[in-house]
Design an enzyme around this catalytic site. Sequence first.
Site, mmCIF file in Angstrom:
data_model
loop_
_atom_site.group_PDB
_atom_site.id
_atom_site.type_symbol
_atom_site.label_atom_id
_atom_site.label_comp_id
_atom_site.label_asym_id
_atom_site.label_seq_id
_atom_site.Cartn_x
_atom_site.Cartn_y
_atom_site.Cartn_z
ATOM 1 N N ASP A 44 46.849 119.759 42.939
ATOM 2 C CA ASP A 44 46.299 119.112 44.136
ATOM 3 C C ASP A 44 44.910 119.633 44.481
ATOM 4 O OD1 ASP A 44 46.683 117.833 47.017
ATOM 5 O OD2 ASP A 44 46.092 119.919 47.318
ATOM 6 N N LYS A 45 44.751 120.933 44.495
ATOM 7 C CA LYS A 45 43.485 121.497 44.989
ATOM 8 C C LYS A 45 42.317 121.118 44.074
ATOM 9 C CE LYS A 45 46.057 125.231 47.182
ATOM 10 N NZ LYS A 45 46.112 124.597 48.514
ATOM 11 N N HIS A 60 41.511 117.368 44.526
ATOM 12 C CA HIS A 60 40.619 117.208 45.694
ATOM 13 C C HIS A 60 39.162 117.441 45.291
ATOM 14 C CE1 HIS A 60 43.264 116.724 49.156
ATOM 15 N NE2 HIS A 60 44.018 117.730 48.761
ATOM 16 N N HIS A 83 44.392 112.413 49.262
ATOM 17 C CA HIS A 83 45.719 112.072 48.734
ATOM 18 C C HIS A 83 45.872 110.554 48.677
ATOM 19 C CE1 HIS A 83 47.332 116.099 50.589
ATOM 20 N NE2 HIS A 83 46.466 116.287 49.597
ATOM 21 N N ASP A 90 50.786 128.880 52.203
ATOM 22 C CA ASP A 90 50.295 127.496 52.216
ATOM 23 C C ASP A 90 51.468 126.537 52.498
ATOM 24 O OD1 ASP A 90 48.393 125.501 52.019
ATOM 25 O OD2 ASP A 90 48.241 125.568 49.830
ATOM 26 N N ARG A 136 50.076 123.918 59.955
ATOM 27 C CA ARG A 136 50.094 124.643 58.691
ATOM 28 C C ARG A 136 48.993 125.708 58.606
ATOM 29 N NH1 ARG A 136 48.381 120.594 53.889
ATOM 30 N NH2 ARG A 136 47.895 122.564 52.896
ATOM 31 N N ASP A 140 52.089 120.025 43.094
ATOM 32 C CA ASP A 140 51.429 119.512 44.302
ATOM 33 C C ASP A 140 50.422 118.429 43.912
ATOM 34 O OD1 ASP A 140 49.871 119.303 46.805
ATOM 35 O OD2 ASP A 140 51.038 121.052 47.367
ATOM 36 N N THR A 173 53.229 124.075 51.104
ATOM 37 C CA THR A 173 54.394 123.795 50.256
ATOM 38 C C THR A 173 55.373 124.973 50.219
ATOM 39 O OG1 THR A 173 53.064 122.254 48.979
ATOM 40 C CG2 THR A 173 55.112 123.004 47.971
ATOM 41 N N GLU A 198 56.063 126.276 42.857
ATOM 42 C CA GLU A 198 55.009 125.270 43.074
ATOM 43 C C GLU A 198 53.813 125.487 42.151
ATOM 44 O OE1 GLU A 198 51.986 123.419 46.430
ATOM 45 O OE2 GLU A 198 52.375 125.557 46.396
ATOM 46 N N SER A 210 50.680 117.993 52.526
ATOM 47 C CA SER A 210 51.745 118.784 51.903
ATOM 48 C C SER A 210 52.713 119.386 52.916
ATOM 49 C CB SER A 210 51.132 119.908 51.069
ATOM 50 O OG SER A 210 50.389 119.366 50.000
ATOM 51 N N ASP A 231 54.864 116.357 45.839
ATOM 52 C CA ASP A 231 54.971 116.118 47.278
ATOM 53 C C ASP A 231 54.322 114.788 47.669
ATOM 54 O OD1 ASP A 231 52.524 117.203 46.572
ATOM 55 O OD2 ASP A 231 52.479 118.689 48.186
ATOM 56 N N HIS A 232 53.223 114.457 46.994
ATOM 57 C CA HIS A 232 52.511 113.210 47.274
ATOM 58 C C HIS A 232 51.679 112.900 46.047
ATOM 59 C CE1 HIS A 232 49.015 115.754 47.734
ATOM 60 N NE2 HIS A 232 49.712 116.510 48.560
HETATM 61 ZN ZN LIG Z 1 46.043 118.185 49.010
#
Ligand SMILES: [Zn+2]
Length: 490
Positions: A351-352, A355, A440, A168, A181, A56, A170, A346, A109, A393-394
């Site tokens: 990602d987290k 961030h 992102h 979550d 979501r 992610d 994903t 995943e 996501s 995903d991004h």
């Molecule tokens: Zn994110």
Amino acid sequence: MLRLRSRRTLALGAAGAVALSGVAIATNYAERDRSAQLKAQIDGHVPKNVILFIGDGMGDSEVTLARYYAKGAAGRLNMDRLPFRGSSIHYVLSPGPGPDYAPNYVGDSAPTATAWSTGKRTVDGRVSQGPSSALNVPGSNDGYRTFMEIARDRGKATGNVSTAEITDATPAGPSAHISQRACQGPDDTRKTCPSEAKENGGLGSIAEQQADAGFDVVLGGGRNRYAQPVLAGGATTVLDYARGKGYTQQPATADDLAKVSSLRRGKVLGLFSKGNMTTEYAPLQARSKAWQDAHPGFDPQKDAGSAETTCVETNRPANEPSLSDMTAKAIELLSKNRKGFVLQVEGASIDKRDHAADVCGQIGETVAMDDALGVALQFQRRNPDTLIIVTADHSHTSQMINAQQVPASLAAYATLKTVDGAPIRVAYGTATEEGASHGHTGAQVPVWAIGPQAANIQGTIDQTDIFGVLNGLRPSRGSGWWSHRPAYGK
Ligand SMILES: [Zn+2]
């Protein structure tokens, strides 16, 4: 398998863990043409098994950072060894009246998971459900059947693994259809997506839909979502509901999971933490120059790092399984199915932690996902009728900058010592204020593959193209490489 390991890496492997003081001038110089080896990797059969890894927020920047930090400049991650490598375009849609929707180039996501899960795009915040005029106006689920639902209905075993809450976005992608979501448990759904709650005739929360979907092995965090009552104020939780749906094996610790030996005793729902699972590496917070100037005595092991700082790699408690443990168990259980299996794995907290501008957290989760990929590659070597796809995903905000460069004003940065012994500096520049979440980014993300039909993961592809590959593609009748693509522009 292509031999991509450098001689230097091999030499190091033989000599054991040697602290590097430098790297060779020419490390990966190709001495021979590799066309025949690549050609040998092209296999048009429909794969029996498919394993999809999602890092992610794992853009090229995050991959390169993890590689340099943990493997060194001349080192390679497992993902670097896969024979096919493309780029995936992952824009999503903006809400609107339809039937066409404006692109939103930087998505979250939920719609990106929707893209590979269903082959169709949707709007931010939405999971495997069509777009609409606004986020709080549910779209249509028609035509948004997921690759995992298709695999299940074809008699394949199915698995869904994540280090996030399993509800979550994903892991929800292949397993639920919902307008927002945030509607992870029944209470969340009654509050945020009331028209989709079960008592109002909807499909229910993501957790309830996962129980209804009946995938064989479901492993991750998010126990609190499953602890919510199915009926408002009632005593029956989603965990109870899932048990009634056949999830009679519900491991809660790494030891419990190790003891699960067969799906004959029931489907497996393993939830190992209340929320997201614990990261492998302890946090190390990037900080802006303004913050560092205001805190002259800060601890570089916790804030901003230094040319001598390395990550603390023992953060995850022993009662939580690693992503490799969960991946190995999922493969062990699912691979007993005669018709094969489909598994999504995943690495969520790349990602987290990105961030949060937590450089060590982010690197550790990238390495952990690469380690889990190593487990899958060992299986693939013994079972070459297995397709493995690895992608993100991004993309995300972290950027390597020159180790002497101090970014302006509020951009957070941190410095670490890599396995090469050299400093690496990482900057995070998309938060709106000090300490706020970084955002992102929109750059296309890497996608790798090995195994049958892996050759479809090559060049610049669209994220929705992955859906077709996950389902298994029929032979092409087109002759040229570009026959299924728009014509060349000027
Ligand atoms: Zn994110």
